[in-house]
Design a protein around this motif. Structure first.
Motif, mmCIF file in Angstrom:
data_model
loop_
_atom_site.group_PDB
_atom_site.id
_atom_site.type_symbol
_atom_site.label_atom_id
_atom_site.label_comp_id
_atom_site.label_asym_id
_atom_site.label_seq_id
_atom_site.Cartn_x
_atom_site.Cartn_y
_atom_site.Cartn_z
ATOM 1 N N GLU A 122 58.121 -35.302 -26.065
ATOM 2 C CA GLU A 122 58.322 -36.548 -27.034
ATOM 3 C C GLU A 122 59.302 -36.030 -27.554
ATOM 4 N N GLY A 123 60.016 -37.198 -28.566
ATOM 5 C CA GLY A 123 61.173 -36.919 -29.480
ATOM 6 C C GLY A 123 60.767 -36.586 -30.677
ATOM 7 N N GLY A 124 61.314 -36.785 -31.702
ATOM 8 C CA GLY A 124 61.196 -36.234 -33.057
ATOM 9 C C GLY A 124 60.153 -36.867 -33.690
ATOM 10 N N VAL A 125 58.895 -36.757 -33.177
ATOM 11 C CA VAL A 125 57.486 -37.185 -33.974
ATOM 12 C C VAL A 125 57.642 -37.066 -35.603
ATOM 13 N N ALA A 126 58.017 -36.114 -36.046
ATOM 14 C CA ALA A 126 57.877 -35.655 -37.511
ATOM 15 C C ALA A 126 58.858 -36.682 -38.109
ATOM 16 N N THR A 127 60.194 -36.748 -37.494
ATOM 17 C CA THR A 127 61.068 -37.846 -38.501
ATOM 18 C C THR A 127 60.596 -39.497 -38.173
ATOM 19 N N THR A 128 59.899 -39.640 -37.156
ATOM 20 C CA THR A 128 59.441 -40.999 -36.820
ATOM 21 C C THR A 128 58.287 -41.244 -37.782
ATOM 22 N N LEU A 129 57.256 -40.328 -38.002
ATOM 23 C CA LEU A 129 56.299 -40.491 -38.821
ATOM 24 C C LEU A 129 56.882 -40.585 -40.329
ATOM 25 N N ASP A 182 68.420 -31.384 -43.708
ATOM 26 C CA ASP A 182 67.168 -31.120 -44.520
ATOM 27 C C ASP A 182 67.209 -32.013 -46.146
ATOM 28 N N GLY A 183 68.712 -32.363 -46.326
ATOM 29 C CA GLY A 183 68.703 -32.906 -47.807
ATOM 30 C C GLY A 183 68.776 -34.317 -47.689
ATOM 31 N N ALA A 184 68.854 -34.946 -46.635
ATOM 32 C CA ALA A 184 69.305 -36.191 -46.221
ATOM 33 C C ALA A 184 67.961 -37.075 -46.627
ATOM 34 N N SER A 185 68.552 -38.143 -47.424
ATOM 35 C CA SER A 185 67.209 -39.142 -47.790
ATOM 36 C C SER A 185 67.015 -40.407 -46.599
ATOM 37 N N ASP A 186 68.051 -40.562 -45.716
ATOM 38 C CA ASP A 186 67.776 -41.452 -44.849
ATOM 39 C C ASP A 186 67.577 -40.831 -43.318
ATOM 40 N N LEU A 187 67.311 -41.429 -42.263
ATOM 41 C CA LEU A 187 67.204 -41.099 -40.983
ATOM 42 C C LEU A 187 68.656 -41.443 -40.354
ATOM 43 N N GLY A 228 63.285 -34.391 -27.131
ATOM 44 C CA GLY A 228 64.016 -34.592 -28.334
ATOM 45 C C GLY A 228 63.601 -33.881 -29.645
ATOM 46 N N CYS A 229 64.288 -33.875 -30.672
ATOM 47 C CA CYS A 229 64.102 -33.255 -31.874
ATOM 48 C C CYS A 229 64.215 -34.177 -33.075
ATOM 49 N N CYS A 230 64.508 -33.663 -34.194
ATOM 50 C CA CYS A 230 64.944 -34.467 -35.450
ATOM 51 C C CYS A 230 65.614 -35.779 -34.957
ATOM 52 N N GLY A 231 65.000 -36.853 -35.533
ATOM 53 C CA GLY A 231 66.004 -38.142 -35.370
ATOM 54 C C GLY A 231 65.968 -38.929 -34.153
ATOM 55 N N THR A 232 65.084 -38.234 -33.004
ATOM 56 C CA THR A 232 65.089 -38.820 -31.821
ATOM 57 C C THR A 232 63.768 -39.671 -31.763
ATOM 58 N N ASP A 233 63.949 -40.656 -30.784
ATOM 59 C CA ASP A 233 62.572 -41.507 -30.607
ATOM 60 C C ASP A 233 62.539 -42.111 -29.176
ATOM 61 N N HIS A 234 61.667 -42.800 -29.051
ATOM 62 C CA HIS A 234 61.533 -43.407 -27.481
ATOM 63 C C HIS A 234 62.933 -43.701 -26.822
ATOM 64 N N ARG A 235 63.705 -44.371 -27.905
ATOM 65 C CA ARG A 235 65.292 -45.026 -27.215
ATOM 66 C C ARG A 235 66.104 -43.759 -26.741
ATOM 67 N N HIS A 236 65.803 -42.612 -27.572
ATOM 68 C CA HIS A 236 66.936 -41.486 -26.938
ATOM 69 C C HIS A 236 66.304 -40.902 -25.655
ATOM 70 N N ILE A 237 64.966 -40.876 -25.671
ATOM 71 C CA ILE A 237 64.384 -40.301 -24.427
ATOM 72 C C ILE A 237 64.636 -41.233 -23.241
ATOM 73 N N GLU A 238 64.643 -42.584 -23.515
ATOM 74 C CA GLU A 238 65.079 -43.450 -22.485
ATOM 75 C C GLU A 238 66.113 -43.429 -21.956
ATOM 76 N N ALA A 239 66.959 -43.299 -22.804
ATOM 77 C CA ALA A 239 68.713 -42.979 -22.714
ATOM 78 C C ALA A 239 69.002 -41.779 -21.826
ATOM 79 N N ASN A 278 68.735 -32.307 -31.463
ATOM 80 C CA ASN A 278 68.672 -33.562 -32.621
ATOM 81 C C ASN A 278 69.381 -34.775 -32.293
ATOM 82 N N ALA A 279 69.154 -35.834 -32.791
ATOM 83 C CA ALA A 279 70.105 -37.000 -32.794
ATOM 84 C C ALA A 279 71.397 -36.716 -33.298
ATOM 85 N N SER A 280 71.167 -36.293 -34.500
ATOM 86 C CA SER A 280 72.304 -35.973 -35.497
ATOM 87 C C SER A 280 73.188 -34.548 -34.995
#
Length: 312
Positions: A19-26, A263-268, A295-306, A253-255
């Motif tokens: 999976e990608g970054g499930v924690a950041t997705t949630l 860790d200090g970011a308020s946006d994804l 993937g890890c932080c910031g990734t989701d299914h779009r990144h894994i598909e790419a 990570n995506a970023s």
């Protein structure tokens, strides 16, 4: 009985996804609060289990579409003694929730099982510390004792393997490998890296892999790189270094930001999925055994598909 414990299918070289970054997705897409980054408390409610299931479904669909395997991770990265205590879980409660986590991914496997679609149940172990700094360290023997209870729960479950994610210093990796070896559980070790390509402890990736192998008789089935962007570790992949063959997985990570900035970011920060996919394709040319792609932080299914589009 565990389906793949005696013969992990990803070791054959067949492509596998995670999976990608499930924690950041949630956190950012489902607006679910995860105290201390812990997902395991979600298992205690139907709503929480539903949210976790929604996170897994796109990856199951991608595995079907590309006819590759999928590693199903338990949501237990924070389900160890120190982090559990912060959330009110004693040893018995942690053992129960780790068992429930394996039951959760086992139910997903039973629901989505198809011929030629291997789904590996992976008991996830997180670091004793925060996974981003190496300020609090311990000996390998202490690490083995600390992580042994969680590993033994996975040993007595349907889990096919265990993996340790976001490790920041080598003694913890050695200790986890010692405990996994005692339990006869297949193991993957995933180190996290800073923007300079080194572990947060300052050690190089190659040295960390070689030291862990030397101390444990090369017990880990393979190693992974996680929670960092390829831009940060590509220069560390020295051509013809023998340790490169021990790396079978990448969960980037995506970023391109540092751990401190994220860790200090308020946006994804979702980065650029297509660029990430192309970087994975380049990595497959540098890492001869790379076949576990996630993937890890910031990734989701779009990144894994790419990544699938670029690599498969």
């Amino acid at each position: 009985m565990p389906q793949f414990r005696n013969s992990l299918p990803q070791l054959t070289g067949r492509p596998f996804l995670t999976e990608g970054g499930v924690a950041t997705t949630l956190k950012f897409r489902e607006n679910i609060d995860l105290p201390d980054g812990a997902r395991f408390p979600l298992l205690n409610s139907a709503e929480g289990r539903g949210a976790l299931t929604r996170c897994f479904e796109p990856y199951l669909e991608l595995a079907r579409r590309y006819r590759v395997g999928l590693i199903l991770d338990t949501p237990t990265w924070r389900a160890n003694a120190d982090w559990g205590a912060k959330l009110g879980y004693d040893a018995d409660a942690l053992a129960e929730v780790n068992r429930a986590a394996v039951g959760f991914v086992d139910a997903l496997r039973r629901q989505h099982a198809e011929p030629d679609l291997p789904l590996v149940l992976n008991g996830v172990i997180g670091p004793r510390g925060d996974g981003y700094t190496a300020e609090a360290t311990m000996s390998a023997e202490d690490a083995a004792a600390y992580h042994r209870p969680q590993i033994e729960v996975f040993q007595n479950s349907e889990a096919d393997m265990v993996s340790a994610h976001t490790l920041t210093f080598v003694d913890e990796a050695i200790g986890i490998a010692m405990a996994a070896r005692d339990a006869k559980m297949p193991l993957a070790i995933s180190f996290t890296l800073e923007t300079d390509g080194h572990l947060p402890s300052g050690q190089t990736l190659g040295s960390a892999i070689e030291e862990t192998d030397a101390a444990t008789g090369a017990y880990p089935a393979y190693y992974m790189i996680g929670c960092t962007h390829p831009l940060h570790f590509e220069p560390a992949l020295t051509r013809d270094a023998s340790w490169l063959a021990r790396i079978r997985g990448v969960r980037a990570n995506a970023s391109t930001k540092s751990h401190a900035d994220l860790d200090g970011a308020s946006d994804l920060d979702s980065g650029d999925p297509q660029d990430l996919g192309h970087r994975y394709a380049t990595l497959r040319g540098r890492l001869p055994n790379l076949n576990v792609l996630g993937g890890c932080c910031g990734t989701d299914h779009r990144h894994i598909e790419a990544i699938c589009e670029a690599c498969l």
